[in-house]
Design a protein around this motif. Structure first.
Motif, PDB file in Angstrom:
ATOM      1  N   ALA A 162       0.846  -1.200   0.000  1.00  0.00           N
ATOM      2  CA  ALA A 162       0.000   0.000   0.000  1.00  0.00           C
ATOM      3  C   ALA A 162       0.876   1.241   0.000  1.00  0.00           C
ATOM      4  O   ALA A 162       0.658   2.174  -0.782  1.00  0.00           O
ATOM      5  CB  ALA A 162      -0.926  -0.016   1.219  1.00  0.00           C
ATOM      6  N   GLN A 163       1.893   1.229   0.855  1.00  0.00           N
ATOM      7  CA  GLN A 163       2.753   2.411   0.952  1.00  0.00           C
ATOM      8  C   GLN A 163       3.510   2.682  -0.342  1.00  0.00           C
ATOM      9  O   GLN A 163       3.662   3.835  -0.738  1.00  0.00           O
ATOM     10  CB  GLN A 163       3.724   2.259   2.125  1.00  0.00           C
ATOM     11  N   ALA A 164       3.933   1.601  -1.013  1.00  0.00           N
ATOM     12  CA  ALA A 164       4.645   1.783  -2.287  1.00  0.00           C
ATOM     13  C   ALA A 164       3.727   2.436  -3.315  1.00  0.00           C
ATOM     14  O   ALA A 164       4.157   3.296  -4.094  1.00  0.00           O
ATOM     15  CB  ALA A 164       5.152   0.429  -2.795  1.00  0.00           C
ATOM     16  N   LEU A 165       2.465   2.047  -3.326  1.00  0.00           N
ATOM     17  CA  LEU A 165       1.507   2.635  -4.270  1.00  0.00           C
ATOM     18  C   LEU A 165       1.146   4.071  -3.875  1.00  0.00           C
ATOM     19  O   LEU A 165       1.080   4.966  -4.722  1.00  0.00           O
ATOM     20  CB  LEU A 165       0.235   1.775  -4.326  1.00  0.00           C
ATOM     21  N   LEU A 166       0.927   4.277  -2.587  1.00  0.00           N
ATOM     22  CA  LEU A 166       0.526   5.606  -2.109  1.00  0.00           C
ATOM     23  C   LEU A 166       1.601   6.644  -2.429  1.00  0.00           C
ATOM     24  O   LEU A 166       1.302   7.774  -2.803  1.00  0.00           O
ATOM     25  CB  LEU A 166       0.246   5.553  -0.601  1.00  0.00           C
ATOM     26  N   LYS A 167       2.849   6.207  -2.287  1.00  0.00           N
ATOM     27  CA  LYS A 167       3.964   7.101  -2.564  1.00  0.00           C
ATOM     28  C   LYS A 167       3.924   7.598  -4.013  1.00  0.00           C
ATOM     29  O   LYS A 167       4.400   8.670  -4.332  1.00  0.00           O
ATOM     30  CB  LYS A 167       5.282   6.336  -2.311  1.00  0.00           C
ATOM     31  N   ARG A 168       3.347   6.772  -4.872  1.00  0.00           N
ATOM     32  CA  ARG A 168       3.268   7.131  -6.290  1.00  0.00           C
ATOM     33  C   ARG A 168       1.903   7.715  -6.662  1.00  0.00           C
ATOM     34  O   ARG A 168       1.554   7.813  -7.834  1.00  0.00           O
ATOM     35  CB  ARG A 168       3.567   5.883  -7.126  1.00  0.00           C
ATOM     36  N   GLY A 169       1.111   8.075  -5.650  1.00  0.00           N
ATOM     37  CA  GLY A 169      -0.129   8.792  -5.943  1.00  0.00           C
ATOM     38  C   GLY A 169      -1.356   7.928  -6.156  1.00  0.00           C
ATOM     39  O   GLY A 169      -2.420   8.434  -6.511  1.00  0.00           O
ATOM     40  N   TRP A 170      -1.223   6.626  -5.963  1.00  0.00           N
ATOM     41  CA  TRP A 170      -2.368   5.741  -6.180  1.00  0.00           C
ATOM     42  C   TRP A 170      -3.419   5.891  -5.084  1.00  0.00           C
ATOM     43  O   TRP A 170      -3.111   6.269  -3.947  1.00  0.00           O
ATOM     44  CB  TRP A 170      -1.903   4.277  -6.230  1.00  0.00           C
ATOM     45  N   TYR A 171      -4.636   5.546  -5.444  1.00  0.00           N
ATOM     46  CA  TYR A 171      -5.748   5.449  -4.498  1.00  0.00           C
ATOM     47  C   TYR A 171      -5.978   3.976  -4.183  1.00  0.00           C
ATOM     48  O   TYR A 171      -5.657   3.095  -4.997  1.00  0.00           O
ATOM     49  CB  TYR A 171      -7.031   6.036  -5.125  1.00  0.00           C
ATOM     50  N   LEU A 172      -6.547   3.705  -3.000  1.00  0.00           N
ATOM     51  CA  LEU A 172      -6.872   2.332  -2.615  1.00  0.00           C
ATOM     52  C   LEU A 172      -8.372   2.221  -2.372  1.00  0.00           C
ATOM     53  O   LEU A 172      -8.974   3.078  -1.713  1.00  0.00           O
ATOM     54  CB  LEU A 172      -6.098   1.932  -1.354  1.00  0.00           C
ATOM     55  N   GLY A 173      -8.970   1.141  -2.894  1.00  0.00           N
ATOM     56  CA  GLY A 173     -10.399   0.914  -2.749  1.00  0.00           C
ATOM     57  C   GLY A 173     -10.693  -0.036  -1.600  1.00  0.00           C
ATOM     58  O   GLY A 173     -10.025  -1.071  -1.449  1.00  0.00           O
ATOM     59  N   PHE A 174     -11.679   0.339  -0.763  1.00  0.00           N
ATOM     60  CA  PHE A 174     -12.103  -0.484   0.376  1.00  0.00           C
ATOM     61  C   PHE A 174     -13.542  -0.942   0.132  1.00  0.00           C
ATOM     62  O   PHE A 174     -14.400  -0.148  -0.244  1.00  0.00           O
ATOM     63  CB  PHE A 174     -11.996   0.300   1.680  1.00  0.00           C
ATOM     64  N   ASP A 175     -13.794  -2.230   0.393  1.00  0.00           N
ATOM     65  CA  ASP A 175     -15.064  -2.864   0.038  1.00  0.00           C
ATOM     66  C   ASP A 175     -15.626  -3.642   1.231  1.00  0.00           C
ATOM     67  O   ASP A 175     -15.011  -3.698   2.300  1.00  0.00           O
ATOM     68  CB  ASP A 175     -14.855  -3.832  -1.137  1.00  0.00           C
ATOM     69  N   GLY A 176     -16.741  -4.317   1.007  1.00  0.00           N
ATOM     70  CA  GLY A 176     -17.442  -5.076   2.035  1.00  0.00           C
ATOM     71  C   GLY A 176     -16.594  -5.980   2.916  1.00  0.00           C
ATOM     72  O   GLY A 176     -16.872  -6.097   4.118  1.00  0.00           O
ATOM     73  N   PRO A 177     -15.574  -6.659   2.367  1.00  0.00           N
ATOM     74  CA  PRO A 177     -14.793  -7.578   3.214  1.00  0.00           C
ATOM     75  C   PRO A 177     -14.160  -6.919   4.444  1.00  0.00           C
ATOM     76  O   PRO A 177     -13.834  -7.626   5.397  1.00  0.00           O
ATOM     77  CB  PRO A 177     -13.721  -8.108   2.250  1.00  0.00           C
ATOM     78  N   ILE A 178     -14.021  -5.595   4.468  1.00  0.00           N
ATOM     79  CA  ILE A 178     -13.455  -4.981   5.686  1.00  0.00           C
ATOM     80  C   ILE A 178     -14.412  -5.134   6.874  1.00  0.00           C
ATOM     81  O   ILE A 178     -14.004  -4.956   8.015  1.00  0.00           O
ATOM     82  CB  ILE A 178     -13.080  -3.487   5.503  1.00  0.00           C
ATOM     83  N   THR A 179     -15.670  -5.484   6.600  1.00  0.00           N
ATOM     84  CA  THR A 179     -16.624  -5.683   7.703  1.00  0.00           C
ATOM     85  C   THR A 179     -16.631  -7.127   8.193  1.00  0.00           C
ATOM     86  O   THR A 179     -17.332  -7.444   9.159  1.00  0.00           O
ATOM     87  CB  THR A 179     -18.065  -5.322   7.263  1.00  0.00           C
ATOM     88  N   TYR A 180     -15.854  -8.012   7.543  1.00  0.00           N
ATOM     89  CA  TYR A 180     -15.865  -9.415   7.941  1.00  0.00           C
ATOM     90  C   TYR A 180     -14.937  -9.616   9.138  1.00  0.00           C
ATOM     91  O   TYR A 180     -13.930  -8.920   9.283  1.00  0.00           O
ATOM     92  CB  TYR A 180     -15.413 -10.334   6.780  1.00  0.00           C
ATOM     93  N   LYS A 181     -15.281 -10.602   9.943  1.00  0.00           N
ATOM     94  CA  LYS A 181     -14.498 -10.861  11.155  1.00  0.00           C
ATOM     95  C   LYS A 181     -13.049 -11.209  10.857  1.00  0.00           C
ATOM     96  O   LYS A 181     -12.156 -10.917  11.636  1.00  0.00           O
ATOM     97  CB  LYS A 181     -15.135 -12.013  11.945  1.00  0.00           C
ATOM     98  N   ASN A 182     -12.821 -11.860   9.676  1.00  0.00           N
ATOM     99  CA  ASN A 182     -11.452 -12.301   9.371  1.00  0.00           C
ATOM    100  C   ASN A 182     -10.618 -11.227   8.650  1.00  0.00           C
ATOM    101  O   ASN A 182      -9.551 -11.521   8.135  1.00  0.00           O
ATOM    102  CB  ASN A 182     -11.488 -13.591   8.553  1.00  0.00           C
ATOM    103  N   ALA A 183     -11.115  -9.991   8.597  1.00  0.00           N
ATOM    104  CA  ALA A 183     -10.341  -8.918   7.956  1.00  0.00           C
ATOM    105  C   ALA A 183      -9.124  -8.625   8.822  1.00  0.00           C
ATOM    106  O   ALA A 183      -9.243  -8.009   9.879  1.00  0.00           O
ATOM    107  CB  ALA A 183     -11.198  -7.663   7.798  1.00  0.00           C
ATOM    108  N   GLN A 184      -7.961  -9.082   8.393  1.00  0.00           N
ATOM    109  CA  GLN A 184      -6.766  -8.943   9.232  1.00  0.00           C
ATOM    110  C   GLN A 184      -5.850  -7.835   8.762  1.00  0.00           C
ATOM    111  O   GLN A 184      -5.419  -6.988   9.531  1.00  0.00           O
ATOM    112  CB  GLN A 184      -5.987 -10.266   9.262  1.00  0.00           C
ATOM    113  N   LYS A 185      -5.568  -7.861   7.438  1.00  0.00           N
ATOM    114  CA  LYS A 185      -4.642  -6.858   6.911  1.00  0.00           C
ATOM    115  C   LYS A 185      -5.319  -5.500   6.741  1.00  0.00           C
ATOM    116  O   LYS A 185      -4.670  -4.459   6.797  1.00  0.00           O
ATOM    117  CB  LYS A 185      -4.099  -7.320   5.554  1.00  0.00           C
ATOM    118  N   ALA A 186      -6.647  -5.517   6.521  1.00  0.00           N
ATOM    119  CA  ALA A 186      -7.339  -4.279   6.153  1.00  0.00           C
ATOM    120  C   ALA A 186      -7.163  -3.145   7.174  1.00  0.00           C
ATOM    121  O   ALA A 186      -6.916  -2.004   6.773  1.00  0.00           O
ATOM    122  CB  ALA A 186      -8.816  -4.557   5.893  1.00  0.00           C
TER     123      ALA A 186
END
Ligand code: NI
Length: 259
Positions: A162-186
């Protein structure tokens, strides 16, 4: 605050029976903008047709890695024409998908991905990237192109990626799986992502958030994603709704909103 769903497939067959009904209901439910990305030439055309009929819908045109078999000069020429449409705001969704065993060979996916990135750069459009189980190659290819703008849709990589992309101006999309109990990296990814680089997406009809997981998804469920993310980022859901709206308009700069 109006909501901007930057990734929803209303051209999908899942909406065959009630597509117009669902799309017509969105503005009154608070969803005032949607980007519908194509997955092949046909679905890109369908997304454009919806964008022509619904003022709050905009389209992206692209060939998904799972659907890229046979893509050559002729298909890319058609794609170039579709991208010239006034309501096409991005090239997408494009990328790499190493999850499905019967997908086209990796080297071919990479070639089609690169050619669509080059088209986006030539047309000065952002890209919507699908990266499933292909983090290393997706990142390497994305970073090959200085000046390329876009979003990693439903970002599933590491905080370092994520940081490598952000440094280059990219955006990151967040979706439904962030609401799941097993969302670890999110939560860790959200922590390293500045507010002004976050987009919220449904990926409807897929990736339905809790508490409707298992049912068909549509943009009216996006508040569940916004609430979870707002909690992680320590801001109000209203505030995050406003910020992600502005972010979407900044990235998809062809969108014109009537006041
Ligand atoms: Ni999608």
């Amino acid at each position: 605050m109006p909501i901007f769903d930057t990734h929803a497939h209303y051209d999908s067959n899942s909406f065959r029976a009630d597509r117009d009904e669902v799309l017509s209901a969105l503005p009154a439910a608070g969803v005032s903008l949607v980007v519908d990305p194509g997955c092949d030439l046909e679905s890109s055309r369908e997304a454009i047709a919806l964008a022509e009929r619904f003022p709050h819908v905009w389209a992206a045109a692209g060939i998904h890695p799972s659907d890229c078999a046979g893509t050559g000069d002729a298909e890319l020429a058609v794609l170039r024409d579709l991208c010239g449409h006034e309501k096409v705001v991005a090239v997408g969704e494009i990328g790499l998908d190493y999850y499905w065993k019967d997908n086209p060979p990796r080297a071919f996916q990479q070639q089609v991905f690169r050619r669509q990135i080059e088209l986006a750069l030539e047309l000065d459009l952002p890209v919507i990237v699908h990266d499933r189980e292909a983090h290393g190659d997706s990142l390497a290819i994305a970073l090959e192109y200085p000046g390329l703008r876009g979003v990693f849709h439903c970002f599933s990589g590491s905080p370092e990626m994520a940081q490598a992309l952000l440094k280059r101006g990219w955006y990151l999309g967040f979706d439904g799986p962030i609401t799941y109990k097993n969302a670890q990296k999110a939560p860790e990814v959200a922590a390293v992502t500045p507010l002004e680089r976050i987009l919220v997406e449904t990926d409807a009809p897929y990736l339905t958030p809790v508490p409707y997981r298992g049912k068909r998804n549509d943009s009216r469920n996006l508040p569940y994603v916004l609430e979870k993310l707002a909690e992680w980022k320590g801001v109000g859901a209203e505030e995050l709704t406003r910020i992600t709206w502005e972010n979407g308009l900044r990235l998809f700069s062809k969108i014109r909103v009537k006041e």
